[in-house]
Scaffold this motif. Structure first.
Motif, PDB file in Angstrom:
ATOM      1  N   ASN A 190     113.624  16.387   3.788  1.00  0.00           N
ATOM      2  CA  ASN A 190     113.877  15.077   3.689  1.00  0.00           C
ATOM      3  C   ASN A 190     114.034  14.172   5.068  1.00  0.00           C
ATOM      4  O   ASN A 190     114.878  14.284   5.862  1.00  0.00           O
ATOM      5  CB  ASN A 190     114.820  14.655   2.384  1.00  0.00           C
ATOM      6  CG  ASN A 190     115.055  13.431   1.505  1.00  0.00           C
ATOM      7  OD1 ASN A 190     113.423  13.282   2.165  1.00  0.00           O
ATOM      8  ND2 ASN A 190     115.744  12.757   0.801  1.00  0.00           N
ATOM      9  N   GLY A 191     113.510  12.848   4.709  1.00  0.00           N
ATOM     10  CA  GLY A 191     113.674  12.121   5.284  1.00  0.00           C
ATOM     11  C   GLY A 191     112.008  12.069   7.025  1.00  0.00           C
ATOM     12  O   GLY A 191     112.665  11.628   7.724  1.00  0.00           O
ATOM     13  N   LEU A 192     111.634  13.086   7.059  1.00  0.00           N
ATOM     14  CA  LEU A 192     110.360  13.553   7.732  1.00  0.00           C
ATOM     15  C   LEU A 192     109.268  13.543   7.276  1.00  0.00           C
ATOM     16  O   LEU A 192     108.936  13.066   6.399  1.00  0.00           O
ATOM     17  CB  LEU A 192     110.022  15.527   8.496  1.00  0.00           C
ATOM     18  CG  LEU A 192     111.125  16.221   8.460  1.00  0.00           C
ATOM     19  CD1 LEU A 192     110.632  17.556   8.716  1.00  0.00           C
ATOM     20  CD2 LEU A 192     111.968  15.382  10.639  1.00  0.00           C
ATOM     21  N   SER A 193     108.603  12.827   8.484  1.00  0.00           N
ATOM     22  CA  SER A 193     107.046  12.757   8.156  1.00  0.00           C
ATOM     23  C   SER A 193     106.182  13.860   7.493  1.00  0.00           C
ATOM     24  O   SER A 193     106.304  14.460   7.622  1.00  0.00           O
ATOM     25  CB  SER A 193     106.186  11.336   8.740  1.00  0.00           C
ATOM     26  OG  SER A 193     106.090  13.049   9.898  1.00  0.00           O
ATOM     27  N   PHE A 194     105.005  12.888   7.111  1.00  0.00           N
ATOM     28  CA  PHE A 194     103.916  13.794   6.279  1.00  0.00           C
ATOM     29  C   PHE A 194     103.340  15.082   7.716  1.00  0.00           C
ATOM     30  O   PHE A 194     103.275  15.883   7.219  1.00  0.00           O
ATOM     31  CB  PHE A 194     102.686  13.427   6.025  1.00  0.00           C
ATOM     32  CG  PHE A 194     103.340  13.198   3.812  1.00  0.00           C
ATOM     33  CD1 PHE A 194     103.178  14.390   2.760  1.00  0.00           C
ATOM     34  CD2 PHE A 194     103.578  12.348   3.676  1.00  0.00           C
ATOM     35  CE1 PHE A 194     103.415  13.932   2.129  1.00  0.00           C
ATOM     36  CE2 PHE A 194     103.501  11.778   2.600  1.00  0.00           C
ATOM     37  CZ  PHE A 194     103.636  12.514   1.574  1.00  0.00           C
ATOM     38  N   SER A 195     103.557  14.000   8.706  1.00  0.00           N
ATOM     39  CA  SER A 195     102.491  14.960   9.757  1.00  0.00           C
ATOM     40  C   SER A 195     103.726  16.104   9.950  1.00  0.00           C
ATOM     41  O   SER A 195     103.043  16.878  10.729  1.00  0.00           O
ATOM     42  CB  SER A 195     102.007  13.650  10.972  1.00  0.00           C
ATOM     43  OG  SER A 195     102.858  13.075  10.948  1.00  0.00           O
ATOM     44  N   SER A 196     105.110  15.229   9.989  1.00  0.00           N
ATOM     45  CA  SER A 196     105.794  16.312  11.164  1.00  0.00           C
ATOM     46  C   SER A 196     105.531  18.019   9.715  1.00  0.00           C
ATOM     47  O   SER A 196     105.805  18.863   9.907  1.00  0.00           O
ATOM     48  CB  SER A 196     107.258  15.827  11.138  1.00  0.00           C
ATOM     49  OG  SER A 196     107.484  15.570  11.251  1.00  0.00           O
ATOM     50  N   LEU A 197     105.831  17.735   8.429  1.00  0.00           N
ATOM     51  CA  LEU A 197     105.823  18.576   7.504  1.00  0.00           C
ATOM     52  C   LEU A 197     104.497  19.676   7.963  1.00  0.00           C
ATOM     53  O   LEU A 197     105.205  20.744   7.458  1.00  0.00           O
ATOM     54  CB  LEU A 197     105.921  17.926   6.112  1.00  0.00           C
ATOM     55  CG  LEU A 197     107.041  17.375   5.804  1.00  0.00           C
ATOM     56  CD1 LEU A 197     106.481  17.224   4.077  1.00  0.00           C
ATOM     57  CD2 LEU A 197     107.893  17.834   5.588  1.00  0.00           C
ATOM     58  N   GLU A 198     103.471  19.233   8.100  1.00  0.00           N
ATOM     59  CA  GLU A 198     101.830  19.611   8.688  1.00  0.00           C
ATOM     60  C   GLU A 198     102.532  20.451   9.954  1.00  0.00           C
ATOM     61  O   GLU A 198     101.876  21.772   9.798  1.00  0.00           O
ATOM     62  CB  GLU A 198     101.311  18.476   8.498  1.00  0.00           C
ATOM     63  CG  GLU A 198      99.535  19.145   9.145  1.00  0.00           C
ATOM     64  CD  GLU A 198      98.550  19.534   7.825  1.00  0.00           C
ATOM     65  OE1 GLU A 198      99.081  18.958   7.109  1.00  0.00           O
ATOM     66  OE2 GLU A 198      97.540  19.369   8.114  1.00  0.00           O
ATOM     67  N   ARG A 199     103.177  19.573  10.640  1.00  0.00           N
ATOM     68  CA  ARG A 199     103.125  20.824  11.993  1.00  0.00           C
ATOM     69  C   ARG A 199     104.174  21.496  11.477  1.00  0.00           C
ATOM     70  O   ARG A 199     103.677  22.793  11.865  1.00  0.00           O
ATOM     71  CB  ARG A 199     103.572  19.657  12.914  1.00  0.00           C
ATOM     72  CG  ARG A 199     103.218  19.899  14.365  1.00  0.00           C
ATOM     73  CD  ARG A 199     104.065  19.157  15.368  1.00  0.00           C
ATOM     74  NE  ARG A 199     104.904  17.734  15.166  1.00  0.00           N
ATOM     75  CZ  ARG A 199     104.480  16.625  14.852  1.00  0.00           C
ATOM     76  NH1 ARG A 199     103.539  16.230  15.489  1.00  0.00           N
ATOM     77  NH2 ARG A 199     105.813  15.430  14.832  1.00  0.00           N
ATOM     78  N   ILE A 200     105.130  21.660  10.346  1.00  0.00           N
ATOM     79  CA  ILE A 200     106.142  22.261  10.569  1.00  0.00           C
ATOM     80  C   ILE A 200     104.785  23.494   9.571  1.00  0.00           C
ATOM     81  O   ILE A 200     104.904  25.345   9.784  1.00  0.00           O
ATOM     82  CB  ILE A 200     107.395  22.224   9.568  1.00  0.00           C
ATOM     83  CG1 ILE A 200     108.261  21.439  10.410  1.00  0.00           C
ATOM     84  CG2 ILE A 200     108.300  23.249   9.142  1.00  0.00           C
ATOM     85  CD1 ILE A 200     109.141  21.088   9.202  1.00  0.00           C
ATOM     86  N   LEU A 201     104.356  23.857   8.838  1.00  0.00           N
ATOM     87  CA  LEU A 201     103.225  24.530   8.042  1.00  0.00           C
ATOM     88  C   LEU A 201     102.534  24.954   9.442  1.00  0.00           C
ATOM     89  O   LEU A 201     102.751  26.087   8.896  1.00  0.00           O
ATOM     90  CB  LEU A 201     103.052  23.847   6.969  1.00  0.00           C
ATOM     91  CG  LEU A 201     103.613  23.750   6.051  1.00  0.00           C
ATOM     92  CD1 LEU A 201     102.713  23.422   4.387  1.00  0.00           C
ATOM     93  CD2 LEU A 201     104.476  25.075   5.224  1.00  0.00           C
ATOM     94  N   ASN A 202     101.736  24.221  10.005  1.00  0.00           N
ATOM     95  CA  ASN A 202     100.921  24.914  10.737  1.00  0.00           C
ATOM     96  C   ASN A 202     101.628  25.973  11.566  1.00  0.00           C
ATOM     97  O   ASN A 202     101.506  27.412  11.903  1.00  0.00           O
ATOM     98  CB  ASN A 202     100.182  24.315  11.704  1.00  0.00           C
ATOM     99  CG  ASN A 202      99.409  23.437  10.606  1.00  0.00           C
ATOM    100  OD1 ASN A 202      98.956  23.656   9.668  1.00  0.00           O
ATOM    101  ND2 ASN A 202      98.991  22.251  10.941  1.00  0.00           N
ATOM    102  N   GLN A 203     103.030  25.810  11.757  1.00  0.00           N
ATOM    103  CA  GLN A 203     103.651  26.310  13.027  1.00  0.00           C
ATOM    104  C   GLN A 203     103.775  28.017  12.464  1.00  0.00           C
ATOM    105  O   GLN A 203     103.769  29.455  12.553  1.00  0.00           O
ATOM    106  CB  GLN A 203     104.824  25.734  14.322  1.00  0.00           C
ATOM    107  CG  GLN A 203     105.244  26.425  15.241  1.00  0.00           C
ATOM    108  CD  GLN A 203     104.764  26.763  16.257  1.00  0.00           C
ATOM    109  OE1 GLN A 203     103.475  25.291  16.254  1.00  0.00           O
ATOM    110  NE2 GLN A 203     104.363  27.846  16.398  1.00  0.00           N
ATOM    111  N   ALA A 204     104.718  27.809  11.128  1.00  0.00           N
ATOM    112  CA  ALA A 204     105.143  28.688  10.956  1.00  0.00           C
ATOM    113  C   ALA A 204     103.985  29.547  10.417  1.00  0.00           C
ATOM    114  O   ALA A 204     103.947  30.879  10.110  1.00  0.00           O
ATOM    115  CB  ALA A 204     105.233  28.367   9.243  1.00  0.00           C
TER     116      ALA A 204
END
Ligand SMILES: Nc1ncnc2c1ncn2[C@@H]1O[C@H](COP(=O)(O)OP(=O)(O)OP(=O)(O)O)[C@@H](O)[C@H]1O
Ligand SMILES: [Mg+2]
Length: 322
Positions: free
Chosen positions: A273-287
């Motif tokens: 919570n508090g992150l942007s969509f692009s941060s979420l996208e980056r997290i998933l891509n990295q995982a």
């Protein structure tokens, strides 16, 4: 009239000239003639075969002015699922419907909302929404490079600017003015009489006079602190915010739907919570990259945790690390 005859056989050119004649008649207040001409033009459009619409937008007329300022882009992200608040879904759907009923609305003497301002922090869907909008409507998208436009205006390129806006007045397209902050800010700084201010004011005037065939969409990270003179130019302002927990869950579910994983993605809504969509996208891509590199077929929870920590470290928010 000469131009109209000369355009025989060139459908786009013909329509362009015909539209000009109609708007001239409107300006002269010859409303009956103008309406009748518009009806005739629209009826001829209605008899065109339907297959000339969807899929053929790639072949729609190119902007042929100075390509330093404006670039035709293919909406490459439009396939991604766009997650929006209820309000924004309602507004965007409403705009799409309005566009589809444009003729009838115009005939009833009502204005269309065609100049839109997308506001909000980085990575929350402004550009993505413009892309999805463009591909949903089958309209080509042109990005205007405002920084180049502004600095060039000081020279002899006013005609190029005019031609961009004329283009949008005549061709159904999405004219996307990204980083509109360049305009909004320039009005604030510098002294009263600086040259830049003059340039920006004339650009605003162009925008005010613009009556696009499709849409003009501007995007900015600035909030209410934008000069009211700038707000006033837009028919609709749409706010994009960081995703709430519900939207985060939806995002994770959508992006993980074709990936085997051994954790409950919903349980991560709080920590993300508090992150942007692009941060979420980056997290998933990295995982997912961790999974690929370790030659795994399942996205294990520890890959996600590592990627979340990477993101918090990147953003300097180490205290939230898992
Ligand atoms: N509302 C959203 N729904 C789903 N994915 C999103 C959303 N917003 C952003 N994303 C993801 O983040 C990426 C970057 O978003 P986008 O380019 O739209 O941000 P922006 O608001 O235009 O940011 P900036 O202000 O930096 O230009 C998108 O390509 C997409 O993967
Ligand atoms: Mg953007």
């Amino acid at each position: 009239m000469k131009k109209l005859l000369a355009s025989y056989g060139n459908d786009d050119e013909f329509r362009l000239v015909a539209e000009r004649i109609i708007s001239e008649e409107e300006k002269k207040n010859n409303k009956v003639l103008a309406n009748s001409l518009r009806r005739t033009l629209e009826n001829s459009r209605a008899t065109e075969p339907n297959h000339s619409l969807k899929g053929l937008e790639k072949f729609s007329p190119m902007y042929e002015g100075n390509n330093d300022f404006v670039e035709r882009v293919e909406p490459s992200n439009a396939h991604k699922e766009l997650i929006l608040s209820f309000d924004n879904v309602r507004i965007l759907k409403g705009l799409i419907e309005e566009y589809r009923y444009a003729e009838t609305i115009r005939k009833n003497g009502l204005p269309l909302r065609t100049k839109l301002l997308f506001c909000g922090p980085p990575g929350c869907g402004k550009t993505l929404s413009a892309e999805v909008f463009s591909s949903t409507l089958g309209l080509p998208m042109f990005v205007v490079k405002l920084d180049k436009l502004i600095s060039s205006y000081l020279g002899e390129t006013a005609t190029n600017i005019r031609s961009i806006f004329e283009f949008a007045n005549n061709k159904p397209c999405i004219l996307f003015l990204d980083e509109f902050d360049a305009i909004a800010r320039s009005r604030e700084d510098g002294n009263e009489h600086n040259e830049l201010k003059r340039v920006v004011n004339s650009l605003l005037l162009f925008i005010e006079r613009l009556s696009p065939k499709g849409f003009m969409i501007s995007a900015t990270n600035l909030d209410k602190s934008i000069d009211p003179a700038v707000w006033r130019r837009f028919d609709e302002v749409i706010w994009f915010k960081h995703p709430d927990k519900g939207m985060i869950k939806k995002f994770l579910k959508s992006r993980l739907k074709n990936i085997h994983h051994d954790f409950d993605s919903n349980s991560y809504a709080d920590v993300l919570n508090g992150l942007s969509f692009s941060s979420l996208e980056r997290i998933l891509n990295q995982a997912i990259k961790y999974m690929i590199i370790r030659k795994q077929r399942i996205l294990h929870e520890n890959y996600l945790v590592d990627a979340i920590n990477d993101e918090y470290r990147r953003n300097g928010g180490v205290e939230k690390m898992l």
